[in-house]
Each structure stands twice: as C-alpha cells, then as structure tokens.
Design a protein around this motif. Structure first.
Motif, PDB file in Angstrom:
ATOM      1  N   ILE A 191      -2.671   1.116  13.223  1.00 10.88           N
ATOM      2  CA  ILE A 191      -1.727   0.474  13.738  1.00 10.88           C
ATOM      3  C   ILE A 191      -1.594   0.891  15.268  1.00 10.88           C
ATOM      4  N   ARG A 192      -1.783   2.134  15.623  1.00 11.32           N
ATOM      5  CA  ARG A 192      -1.190   2.759  17.031  1.00 11.32           C
ATOM      6  C   ARG A 192      -2.731   2.483  17.736  1.00 11.32           C
ATOM      7  N   TYR A 226      11.812  11.507  25.350  1.00 14.01           N
ATOM      8  CA  TYR A 226      11.167  12.355  24.472  1.00 14.01           C
ATOM      9  C   TYR A 226      10.306  13.570  25.044  1.00 14.01           C
ATOM     10  N   PRO A 227       9.919  14.698  24.469  1.00 15.54           N
ATOM     11  CA  PRO A 227       9.435  15.747  25.078  1.00 15.54           C
ATOM     12  C   PRO A 227       7.625  15.503  25.405  1.00 15.54           C
ATOM     13  N   PHE A 278      -0.046   5.711  23.969  1.00 16.38           N
ATOM     14  CA  PHE A 278       1.262   6.282  23.697  1.00 16.38           C
ATOM     15  C   PHE A 278       1.417   7.856  23.963  1.00 16.38           C
ATOM     16  N   LYS A 279       2.441   8.232  24.700  1.00 14.57           N
ATOM     17  CA  LYS A 279       2.538   9.731  25.319  1.00 14.57           C
ATOM     18  C   LYS A 279       2.634  10.563  24.115  1.00 14.57           C
ATOM     19  N   THR A 280       3.492  10.283  22.930  1.00 11.00           N
ATOM     20  CA  THR A 280       3.584  11.189  21.858  1.00 11.00           C
ATOM     21  C   THR A 280       3.861  10.654  20.621  1.00 11.00           C
ATOM     22  N   ASP A 281       3.630  11.049  19.662  1.00  7.81           N
ATOM     23  CA  ASP A 281       4.144  10.268  18.407  1.00  7.81           C
ATOM     24  C   ASP A 281       5.327   9.861  18.136  1.00  7.81           C
ATOM     25  N   GLN A 282       6.549  10.567  18.963  1.00  8.09           N
ATOM     26  CA  GLN A 282       7.705  10.119  18.815  1.00  8.09           C
ATOM     27  C   GLN A 282       7.983   8.782  19.475  1.00  8.09           C
ATOM     28  N   VAL A 283       7.376   8.740  20.680  1.00 11.54           N
ATOM     29  CA  VAL A 283       7.320   7.349  21.614  1.00 11.54           C
ATOM     30  C   VAL A 283       6.671   6.245  20.643  1.00 11.54           C
ATOM     31  N   PHE A 284       5.498   6.486  19.944  1.00 11.43           N
ATOM     32  CA  PHE A 284       5.042   5.509  19.110  1.00 11.43           C
ATOM     33  C   PHE A 284       5.915   4.995  18.016  1.00 11.43           C
ATOM     34  N   PHE A 285       6.441   6.044  17.413  1.00  5.57           N
ATOM     35  CA  PHE A 285       7.362   5.506  16.399  1.00  5.57           C
ATOM     36  C   PHE A 285       8.523   4.840  16.604  1.00  5.57           C
ATOM     37  N   LYS A 286       9.255   5.207  17.762  1.00  2.00           N
ATOM     38  CA  LYS A 286      10.329   4.722  18.579  1.00  2.00           C
ATOM     39  C   LYS A 286       9.865   3.192  18.906  1.00  2.00           C
ATOM     40  N   GLU A 340      13.676   5.195   9.526  1.00  2.00           N
ATOM     41  CA  GLU A 340      14.767   6.195   9.235  1.00  2.00           C
ATOM     42  C   GLU A 340      14.387   7.503   8.928  1.00  2.00           C
ATOM     43  N   ASP A 341      13.528   7.857   8.263  1.00  2.00           N
ATOM     44  CA  ASP A 341      12.928   9.169   7.861  1.00  2.00           C
ATOM     45  C   ASP A 341      12.761   9.910   8.836  1.00  2.00           C
ATOM     46  N   HIS A 342      11.796   9.265  10.143  1.00  2.00           N
ATOM     47  CA  HIS A 342      11.357   9.987  11.185  1.00  2.00           C
ATOM     48  C   HIS A 342      12.576  10.168  12.076  1.00  2.00           C
ATOM     49  N   ASP A 343      13.820   9.543  12.041  1.00  2.00           N
ATOM     50  CA  ASP A 343      14.990   9.816  12.724  1.00  2.00           C
ATOM     51  C   ASP A 343      15.563  11.180  12.499  1.00  2.00           C
ATOM     52  N   GLU A 344      15.434  11.556  10.995  1.00  2.00           N
ATOM     53  CA  GLU A 344      16.019  12.608  10.642  1.00  2.00           C
ATOM     54  C   GLU A 344      15.224  13.865  11.043  1.00  2.00           C
ATOM     55  N   GLU A 345      13.708  13.705  11.279  1.00  2.00           N
ATOM     56  CA  GLU A 345      13.103  14.714  11.949  1.00  2.00           C
ATOM     57  C   GLU A 345      13.380  14.720  13.343  1.00  2.00           C
ATOM     58  N   TYR A 346      13.884  13.863  13.959  1.00  2.00           N
ATOM     59  CA  TYR A 346      14.362  13.944  15.575  1.00  2.00           C
ATOM     60  C   TYR A 346      15.644  14.932  15.357  1.00  2.00           C
TER      61      TYR A 346
END
Length: 441
Positions: free
Chosen positions: A304-305, A413-414, A316-324, A396-402
C-alpha cells in the motif's frame, strides 16, 4: 521497622485455553479466556511440519508412512510430545478388506486429521501449504469462522487474528478449506467428519440463499482479476462488495477486494474524476482490513505504501506518518458517509461516473446493469466495511505503540534519525519447520 514487602502482582491469565468438546469427531478445541476486539492477534506459531495440499487427498501408502515417520524423528522432543497429544481419525489403512489386512498410520493419520492451511488468503505467501502445530492444530473448523490464519513472512510463523469481537468463553475457529470457501463436502472428504457448525445448521431458505451468495464469490473474483476496462472492473467490484456485505464476510476476501480496487485506480487514467479521493478511501479500507486479518506487521502495508508514494511522488517520512495517514483516510471516509449518506457514498465509491457533487446531493446513479446492490441507509458500519464489532480506529494497535514509545499523536512525529534502526521491524525467528517431499519416499 521491618522493610515493606514488595507487592507481587498476580500473572495475567492466559488468553485462551484448550478444552474437551465432548464430540467424538472434534476432540478438543480452543476457548477464549476473555473478551477480544476484532483484530487481536491471538496466536503466532511456527509449524512443526509442512506439506502441500495434495498430501491430504493423495492415496496413502506404506512407503509414505515410513518416510514421514523418519522425518518426525528429527523434530524436537517438545514438538514430538505436543504432536502425540493430537487426535488421529485415520489410524490405519486397508490393504485387503476381504482378508482383513491393514497397516497402521499413526503418523500420516495424525497429519491428515490435524493439518491446517498456513494461510487461507490465496494471494498470500504459503497459501499452497498445510502444516501441523503444537497448539494451532487444536483450532476447530467453522464454515464462517471468527478467526483467520495467515502466514507472517517477517516472523516466519502462522498468526491467528480475531475477525470480529470474540466473547469470553467463546470457541475460536478457523477455516480448514483453501481460500476459506464454504465447502462441507471438502471437509467430509478430506478430514473425515461432517460439519455441524452454526452455518451448516441454518434453516432453509436462509441457507439456500447463503449458499448461492457464497457460490458467486469465486466467479466474481475471477472476473475481477481478468477485467481490463476500469469502469467494468468497478461494476464487478461493486457486485462482489454487495455479496461480502450480505454475508458479513470480513476475512481476506474483503481485504483483497479493497486492495484490488486501490491497484486498479492507481494504474487508471488520471482523467477519472475523484480518482485521488477514491484512492485514499480504498487505501484506508484495505489497511483497516489487513490490520484486522493479518496485523500491522503484515507485508501488505508495504505494498500500500509503495502505491501511495508512486501516486503522490512523495515518500512518507516515517512509518508513523504513513500509518497516521491511513488512519486519517478512513476517518475522512466515515465523515463523508455521515454527511452524504451511506448509499450515496458507496454509489460514488464504485461508480466512477458519479461526482462528489452528485454524492453530496444524494443523487443515485443507476448501476450499469440495473442492480441496486446496497441495502437501505440503516446498514451498520460492519456491512460497509469500515467498522464493525471491536473496530474503533484503523490503527488502534499502532496507537498503543505511540503511547508506549512516548510519542504524541497530536504533535509532530520524530524524524527518521531520532528513531531506532529496528523500529517497527518484527523479530525474525528461526524457520526450523520440516517439510515433506514425496521424492523422499
């Protein structure tokens, strides 16, 4: 003053437990020990031994029994002890029935009884293999299961995810049939038992209609794969979406539908009105389904990315940006349905001739073949593929990782250099499974 004793918290009870079904053709099964939301990863286990599907249908031979038994001797003592506990519905094979000449099949009979598909997703890795497991082989079959098994390439293990909310003390079930097709005949012929799951026991005419719906899925998938014209592709996609909604199918087939629509739009002409908006919707929907069925460490997210980055020309600069970003796509789509109505929104999504202006006005554009495939506006979110039991947020699961890492979702995001080198990379475990090769006989 004596020192205070440290408070030791009681360990959390296991998520599941093996139980005796008290049914002669099922033996044991696995029950949940608590409530689980959809998308929960319940198990991750490496197969002790794998082979192709043909092992289950080929005529058994004494040579095969000897060859496989020799392979089993190479397993660890723990694996051998676990496999000895499994049932065997095929303890012997007949050589001459009239003369009562038989040979025992303690090994291959146990495999035929307990081997399960490594993945029911025909588009995924290891979908052509079955395996036996110390734990997962206790999972019983259901024609409409509440869990899905998938091959996780990073872990080199089979994962089990809850397809919907699962209640405390509810049995966990998977499909034993390739691609998760509803086929009680396959179960009887291959595994030697008759299925009496809740779907098989549905009364007529409800079951007859459901059988027709299920029978239409594979032909529609084949038409979808073969269709080159973009508009016709989405005509078929909408028909398939309707069937999946009517049968409340939320497994890999829904994931694959959304991803196929995303791929088709990405390769379509740029002149399609609303192309970018539809790409974002299907990206969010596909990500949500893959998160439920396979988990956020599925290699599908990488695909998908790549598609999104090729479309935008930006990385996408980071994985977090991609998931967000994926989460935001889905939230926007939910807002659209709330504002413009579910029927109008779905019509716009699958009918490329419908503009956003028509959608917002609630205009219904007739389907190409005259079939109105979507239900009335009181459909729940699960039928629309954007919600359902236990599905709060797409990531949701990724939010917990944040939260665990101390990230603030509301702020920036960093940067890449601030992240650890192995962030979001699953631990790779040793792939020590044994695989049967008929040439070894």
């Amino acid at each position: 003053m004596p020192p205070k004793k440290a408070v030791v918290e009681a360990p959390e009870p296991p998520m599941t437990r093996v139980y005796d079904t008290k049914k002669h053709d099922m033996g044991k099964g696995i029950l949940s020990n608590r409530n689980f939301p959809a998308g929960t990863r319940l198990y991750s286990e490496a197969a002790a031994w794998t082979t192709g599907y043909n092992f289950l249908s080929d005529a058994p031979t004494q040579n095969r029994e000897v060859a496989v038994a020799a392979q089993m001797l190479r397993l660890s003592s723990t694996a051998k002890a676990q496999l000895k506990k499994l049932n065997n519905h095929f303890p012997f094979e007949t050589i001459d029935k009239e003369q009562a000449i038989y040979y025992g099949t303690p090994v291959t009979g146990t495999i035929r009884t307990n081997a399960i598909p490594l993945s029911i997703d025909s588009t995924g890795d290891r979908a052509d293999k079955v395996g036996i497991f110390g734990t997962l082989s206790w999972l019983n079959h259901h024609c409409r299961p509440n869990c899905q098994q998938s091959w996780n390439a990073g872990l080199k293990q089979v994962t089990i995810h809850a397809l919907r909310d699962i209640k405390d003390d509810e049995e966990l079930t998977i499909s034993y049939v390739p691609e998760g097709v509803v086929d009680p005949g396959y179960i009887a012929d291959t595994y030697g038992f008759e299925c009496f799951c809740t779907w098989c026991m549905l009364p007529n005419p409800t079951k007859e209609q459901s059988e027709k719906n299920f029978a239409s899925i594979q032909p529609l998938q084949q038409r979808l794969a073969a269709e080159e014209d973009t508009n016709n592709f989405f005509v078929v996609a909408r028909q398939l979406a309707s069937i999946l909604e009517k049968e409340k199918i939320i497994d890999w087939r829904r994931s694959h539908l959304y991803f196929s629509c995303l791929e088709k739009l990405c390769s379509a002409e740029s002149s399609i009105a609303g192309k970018e908006d539809r790409i974002q919707v299907f990206a969010g929907l596909a990500a949500n389904q893959y998160k439920i069925c396979e988990g956020i460490d599925s290699n599908r997210f990488g695909k998908i990315r790549v598609l999104l980055e090729e479309q935008t020309g930006k990385k996408f600069k980071t994985d977090q940006v991609f998931f967000k970003t994926l989460e935001d796509y889905l939230l926007v789509w939910r807002d659209v349905m709330m504002q413009d109505g579910k029927k109008s929104s779905l019509t716009w999504l699958y009918d490329l001739s419908v503009t956003k202006e028509q959608r917002s006005k609630g205009k219904r554009v007739s389907f190409a073949d005259g079939i109105d495939v979507f239900e009335e506006d009181d459909q729940d979110e699960e039928e629309l593929g954007v919600g359902g039991e236990g599905d709060d947020e797409v990531m949701e699961d990724h939010d917990e990782e944040y939260e665990e890492e101390g990230y603030d979702k509301e702020n920036d995001y960093p940067d890449e250099e601030e992240m650890e080198e192995d962030d979001y990379v699953p631990e790779v475990q040793e792939d020590n499974e044994s695989e049967y090769n008929p040439d070894d006989e």
